[in-house]
Motif scaffolding. Structure first.
Motif, mmCIF file in Angstrom:
data_model
loop_
_atom_site.group_PDB
_atom_site.id
_atom_site.type_symbol
_atom_site.label_atom_id
_atom_site.label_comp_id
_atom_site.label_asym_id
_atom_site.label_seq_id
_atom_site.Cartn_x
_atom_site.Cartn_y
_atom_site.Cartn_z
ATOM 1 N N ARG A 1 -43.127 -54.714 -39.603
ATOM 2 C CA ARG A 1 -42.927 -53.659 -38.602
ATOM 3 C C ARG A 1 -42.014 -52.562 -39.120
ATOM 4 N N ARG B 1 -46.915 -52.250 -27.083
ATOM 5 C CA ARG B 1 -45.779 -53.163 -27.202
ATOM 6 C C ARG B 1 -45.905 -54.190 -26.081
ATOM 7 N N ASP C 1 -45.715 -55.029 -31.680
ATOM 8 C CA ASP C 1 -45.262 -53.650 -31.529
ATOM 9 C C ASP C 1 -46.012 -52.765 -32.515
#
Length: 226
Positions: free
Chosen positions: A56, A102, A86
């Motif tokens: 991420r 998300r 996310d």
């Protein structure tokens, strides 16, 4: 003479008949498998996926995931995984389309230790998971030019979606020091069903990965045995 020969044959048959049960019992004793005296419950392992968190930070999507795994007889490992997916992705400078997602997701399944020595500090797993997520998907475009009145009008939509999928898992786990374990998994994911979107397949599904019917993924796990 014939009677003597018949008597000899009868004596041999009788002797073999008497000795046969003893030979059978001896063979049974030789192939008897020792009874497994290992207790059913062997402990709990809790851990987290490091790969998804790093992913991420260096890309448009990733996940933060923790798991709890039970150890039954050193062979069967029921597991529950919970995470937060996310993503925020912007298309190239021409379209400037942005997608955001998300949401939490969950998986439940079981791993099987295929090592011959199930009490070794190394474990080789094969397993299966069922997974589900319910998430909001945002799609926005910075502006659409009005051909009649001129000017630019921003466009955006926000939808609720869901997805079910299954995973085939192959992985390794090793005790490093004390209760600390390191391991990794490779996963083949196949979608079972999902909701329909106004714009087609969403760009990212939390816990599943990039859009598609199938997907390859993986984890790098740090865990502690209790």
């Amino acid at each position: 003479m014939i009677r003597t020969k018949f008597t000899s044959i009868f004596s041999c048959i009788l002797l073999i008949s008497l000795l046969l049960p003893y030979g059978t019992l001896s063979a049974q004793k030789r192939i008897e498998v020792p009874k497994d005296t290992t207790a059913l419950f062997q402990g709990i392992v809790v851990g987290a996926d490091l790969f998804g968190a790093v992913q991420r930070q260096v890309s448009d999507y990733g996940q933060y995931e923790a798991f709890l795994r039970l150890n039954l007889k050193g062979k069967y490992f029921p597991v529950f995984e919970l995470g937060m997916g996310d993503a925020e992705h912007k298309e190239d400078v021409v379209t400037k389309i942005t997608t955001k997602t998300r949401a939490p997701y969950g998986r439940i399944g079981c791993d099987f230790n295929v090592m011959k020595n199930k009490h070794d500090i190394y474990k080789l797993f094969v397993g299966v998971r069922y997974a589900y997520t319910n998430f909001d998907f945002e799609f926005s475009y910075p502006g659409i030019k009005d051909p009649a009145w001129g000017g630019v009008t921003p466009y955006s939509i926000k939808e609720k979606n869901y997805a079910h999928w299954i995973e085939g898992v192959f992985g390794v786990d090793a005790k490093v020091v004390g209760p600390v374990h390191l391991g990794w998994t490779v996963r083949y994911r196949r979608r079972i069903s999902s909701s329909d979107s106004q714009i087609g397949d969403v760009w990212y599904v939390p816990g599943f990965g990039r859009s598609g019917k199938t997907c390859l993924g993986g984890t790098f796990n740090l865990s502690i045995g209790i």
